[in-house]
Scaffold this motif. Structure first.
Motif, PDB file in Angstrom:
ATOM      1  N   THR A  23       0.866  -1.185   0.000  1.00 53.24           N
ATOM      2  CA  THR A  23       0.000   0.000   0.000  1.00 53.24           C
ATOM      3  C   THR A  23       0.905   1.239   0.000  1.00 53.24           C
ATOM      4  O   THR A  23       2.040   1.185   0.501  1.00 53.24           O
ATOM      5  CB  THR A  23      -0.899   0.022   1.249  1.00 53.24           C
ATOM      6  OG1 THR A  23      -0.059   0.020   2.403  1.00 53.24           O
ATOM      7  CG2 THR A  23      -1.840  -1.169   1.280  1.00 53.24           C
ATOM      8  N   PRO A  24       0.415   2.356  -0.554  1.00 52.15           N
ATOM      9  CA  PRO A  24       1.244   3.559  -0.603  1.00 52.15           C
ATOM     10  C   PRO A  24       1.795   3.951   0.769  1.00 52.15           C
ATOM     11  O   PRO A  24       2.968   4.316   0.891  1.00 52.15           O
ATOM     12  CB  PRO A  24       0.292   4.630  -1.129  1.00 52.15           C
ATOM     13  CG  PRO A  24      -0.828   3.918  -1.752  1.00 52.15           C
ATOM     14  CD  PRO A  24      -0.886   2.535  -1.214  1.00 52.15           C
ATOM     15  N   SER A  25       0.970   3.834   1.801  1.00 49.27           N
ATOM     16  CA  SER A  25       1.443   4.246   3.128  1.00 49.27           C
ATOM     17  C   SER A  25       2.631   3.398   3.578  1.00 49.27           C
ATOM     18  O   SER A  25       3.482   3.867   4.334  1.00 49.27           O
ATOM     19  CB  SER A  25       0.324   4.129   4.170  1.00 49.27           C
ATOM     20  OG  SER A  25      -0.764   4.934   3.808  1.00 49.27           O
TER      21      SER A  25
ATOM     22  N   ALA B  85       8.143   7.294   0.907  1.00 49.43           N
ATOM     23  CA  ALA B  85       9.397   7.744   1.510  1.00 49.43           C
ATOM     24  C   ALA B  85       9.102   8.588   2.752  1.00 49.43           C
ATOM     25  O   ALA B  85       9.982   8.808   3.577  1.00 49.43           O
ATOM     26  CB  ALA B  85      10.182   8.575   0.511  1.00 49.43           C
ATOM     27  N   GLY B  86       7.904   9.096   2.854  1.00 50.48           N
ATOM     28  CA  GLY B  86       7.534   9.908   4.017  1.00 50.48           C
ATOM     29  C   GLY B  86       7.977  11.356   3.918  1.00 50.48           C
ATOM     30  O   GLY B  86       7.936  12.104   4.900  1.00 50.48           O
ATOM     31  N   ILE B  87       8.388  11.765   2.720  1.00 50.19           N
ATOM     32  CA  ILE B  87       8.973  13.107   2.588  1.00 50.19           C
ATOM     33  C   ILE B  87       7.892  14.184   2.521  1.00 50.19           C
ATOM     34  O   ILE B  87       6.916  14.056   1.783  1.00 50.19           O
ATOM     35  CB  ILE B  87       9.874  13.170   1.345  1.00 50.19           C
ATOM     36  CG1 ILE B  87      11.025  12.169   1.516  1.00 50.19           C
ATOM     37  CG2 ILE B  87      10.415  14.573   1.117  1.00 50.19           C
ATOM     38  CD1 ILE B  87      11.798  11.913   0.257  1.00 50.19           C
TER      39      ILE B  87
ATOM     40  N   GLY C 122      -8.040  10.201  -1.186  1.00 50.77           N
ATOM     41  CA  GLY C 122      -7.628  11.109  -2.261  1.00 50.77           C
ATOM     42  C   GLY C 122      -6.416  11.959  -1.913  1.00 50.77           C
ATOM     43  O   GLY C 122      -6.268  13.077  -2.392  1.00 50.77           O
ATOM     44  N   MET C 123      -5.511  11.412  -1.086  1.00 47.17           N
ATOM     45  CA  MET C 123      -4.350  12.198  -0.637  1.00 47.17           C
ATOM     46  C   MET C 123      -3.246  12.278  -1.697  1.00 47.17           C
ATOM     47  O   MET C 123      -2.278  13.017  -1.525  1.00 47.17           O
ATOM     48  CB  MET C 123      -3.767  11.616   0.661  1.00 47.17           C
ATOM     49  CG  MET C 123      -4.762  11.556   1.799  1.00 47.17           C
ATOM     50  SD  MET C 123      -5.316  13.201   2.297  1.00 47.17           S
ATOM     51  CE  MET C 123      -6.941  12.830   2.960  1.00 47.17           C
ATOM     52  N   GLY C 124      -3.374  11.476  -2.757  1.00 46.18           N
ATOM     53  CA  GLY C 124      -2.453  11.573  -3.887  1.00 46.18           C
ATOM     54  C   GLY C 124      -0.997  11.398  -3.490  1.00 46.18           C
ATOM     55  O   GLY C 124      -0.632  10.447  -2.805  1.00 46.18           O
TER      56      GLY C 124
ATOM     57  N   CYS D 106       1.478  12.125   3.479  1.00 49.82           N
ATOM     58  CA  CYS D 106       2.155  12.273   4.779  1.00 49.82           C
ATOM     59  C   CYS D 106       1.816  13.598   5.441  1.00 49.82           C
ATOM     60  O   CYS D 106       1.796  13.690   6.675  1.00 49.82           O
ATOM     61  CB  CYS D 106       3.670  12.141   4.595  1.00 49.82           C
ATOM     62  SG  CYS D 106       4.103  10.511   3.987  1.00 49.82           S
ATOM     63  N   SER D 107       1.540  14.619   4.658  1.00 45.10           N
ATOM     64  CA  SER D 107       1.157  15.905   5.265  1.00 45.10           C
ATOM     65  C   SER D 107      -0.363  16.093   5.280  1.00 45.10           C
ATOM     66  O   SER D 107      -0.917  16.593   6.260  1.00 45.10           O
ATOM     67  CB  SER D 107       1.811  17.073   4.531  1.00 45.10           C
ATOM     68  OG  SER D 107       1.588  16.960   3.135  1.00 45.10           O
ATOM     69  N   LEU D 108      -1.042  15.667   4.192  1.00 42.96           N
ATOM     70  CA  LEU D 108      -2.485  15.936   4.124  1.00 42.96           C
ATOM     71  C   LEU D 108      -3.299  15.025   5.044  1.00 42.96           C
ATOM     72  O   LEU D 108      -4.327  15.435   5.585  1.00 42.96           O
ATOM     73  CB  LEU D 108      -2.985  15.799   2.685  1.00 42.96           C
ATOM     74  CG  LEU D 108      -2.395  16.788   1.665  1.00 42.96           C
ATOM     75  CD1 LEU D 108      -2.986  16.554   0.280  1.00 42.96           C
ATOM     76  CD2 LEU D 108      -2.635  18.236   2.093  1.00 42.96           C
TER      77      LEU D 108
END
Ligand SMILES: Cc1cc2nc3c(=O)[nH]c(=O)nc-3n(C[C@H](O)[C@H](O)[C@H](O)COP(=O)(O)OP(=O)(O)OC[C@H]3O[C@@H](n4cnc5c(N)ncnc54)[C@H](O)[C@@H]3O)c2cc1C
Length: 353
Positions: A38-40, A44-46, A311-313, A317-319
């Motif tokens: 999964t994307p999470s 990279a967490g940047i 829909g965080m695209g 990591c920030s949204l």
């Protein structure tokens, strides 16, 4: 079992929403199938304040940076982990045009771009012909530490159901949600790419975007900074391990890792980096991106107790923490959801038969 909320998915969205609900002593259960890739799990967490070839500030970044620093530090404190760190980006310009672009943005006063005085400092590490600049501040969310740590906390508190959610067992009425033996006031889908087939929200304008990434062991490379030359080379929590990527593909049939990416990207790293390295892993995931690059947050106009945080695209990591906090505030205190993110803007699409 009766709870206030059922949350489907424990990626970044489900993690943050459950965190904020727990903080307000709300009862909930998270249903997550713990799938790979999964994307999470592969991000990279940047949290980079600038984006694109023209290096423009990312949406809402002045507000997001202090918010995420505080949010990740707070959850890190609760879980006794380091959930965020500051690692700035050394940006090696891949062409004279990119050098010009950077200089122009510095002259325009972009507060996140800085000339780098020691142009030769990285000569022994990298090949670069057009100089470098610095992007600062840049944060790294340690998702590979945070997600399992929060999952463990959910398990310990019996807030986690580790299985696939199947909407066949879901029943929605005006005042109640039932799913198998669970009843709840509301259900919120934080199901990432699962949202593309979600019976309540699949008509939203999702724009799935595939990303592939390599993990490389580079024992001699200092890990206090992120390096960029087109692609990003970012240190991971595990010693000597770096994340190198990623691709952005809108048009794909295969969602898994491809030989084409591995070969081409391995070559790019070989010609840029002067140090020995070994490819340790190769991963691919599908970003839950949206056509107008804004998240989907809020409740279905017809089914008032069915919600979404998705829909965080490319900016989960920030949204995710920011909008999870907004959605939790909306649930508990009826506070408003930001109009650009509120799923209300798709009233027409969502109420179509
Ligand atoms: C290669 C790559 C690199 C990235 N790098 C960055 C980055 O550096 N910085 C950044 O900000 N963003 C980055 N992103 C984007 C970021 O990862 C995403 O925006 C974010 O992870 C999305 O989180 P999510 O919780 O919405 O979805 P997901 O991560 O997809 O989580 C959804 C969860 O729901 C579960 N689920 C789904 N359906 C069901 C079901 N039916 N039953 C049970 N469980 C279900 C899944 O197993 C999963 O755990 C990157 C993405 C990719 C692919």
């Amino acid at each position: 079992m009766h709870v206030d909320h059922i949350i489907v998915g424990q990626g970044l969205c489900g993690t943050w929403l459950s965190y904020y609900l727990q903080k307000e002593n709300k009862s909930f259960v998270v249903i997550d199938d713990n799938r790979d890739g999964t994307p999470s799990k592969i991000a990279a967490g940047i949290i980079n304040p600038v984006t694109g070839r023209r290096m423009v500030e990312t949406w809402m970044i002045d507000e997001l940076l202090p918010f995420v620093w505080h949010a990740y530090s707070e959850i890190g404190y609760v879980l006794d982990i380091q959930a965020i760190s500051q690692k700035n980006i050394i940006d090696f310009f891949p062409s004279p045009q990119m050098l010009d672009s950077f200089r122009k943005r510095v002259e325009e006063g972009c507060q996140y771009l800085h000339p780098f005085p020691e142009q030769n400092q990285f000569n022994h590490l990298f090949n670069y012909d057009f100089g470098c600049g610095e992007i600062r501040p840049v944060y790294t969310a340690q998702t590979e530490i945070l997600l399992p740590a929060w999952r463990q906390q959910l398990k310990t508190n019996t807030h986690l159901l580790e299985e696939e959610f199947d909407s066949v067992f879901l029943s929605v009425s005006d005042d109640k949600i039932s799913y198998k033996e669970i009843t709840a006031k509301k259900i919120i889908f934080c199901d990432g790419a699962g949202g593309f087939d979600n019976p309540y929200f699949k008509m939203l304008p999702f724009a799935p975007n595939k990303g592939e990434v390599l993990m490389a062991e580079i024992p001699e490379l200092p890990d206090h900074t992120i390096y960029k030359k087109g692609m990003l080379l970012a240190p991971l929590a595990e010693k000597n391990l770096f994340w190198f990527g990623s691709s952005y593909e809108w048009d794909f049939t295969d969602t898994g890792p491809t030989k084409k990416f591995r070969d081409a990207t391995g070559q790019i790293l070989k010609s840029w980096l002067k140090l020995p390295f070994k490819i340790a892993d190769h991963k691919a995931g599908v970003r839950p991106a949206t056509l107008e690059r804004r998240p989907f947050v809020g409740f279905h106009p017809l089914y008032k107790n069915v919600g979404i945080l998705n829909g965080m695209g490319t900016k989960g990591c920030s949204l995710a923490p920011y909008f999870a906090n907004q959605l939790a505030g909306h649930l508990i205190f009826d506070s408003p959801i930001q109009a650009e993110a509120d799923v209300k803007r798709f009233h027409k699409i969502l109420t179509r038969a």
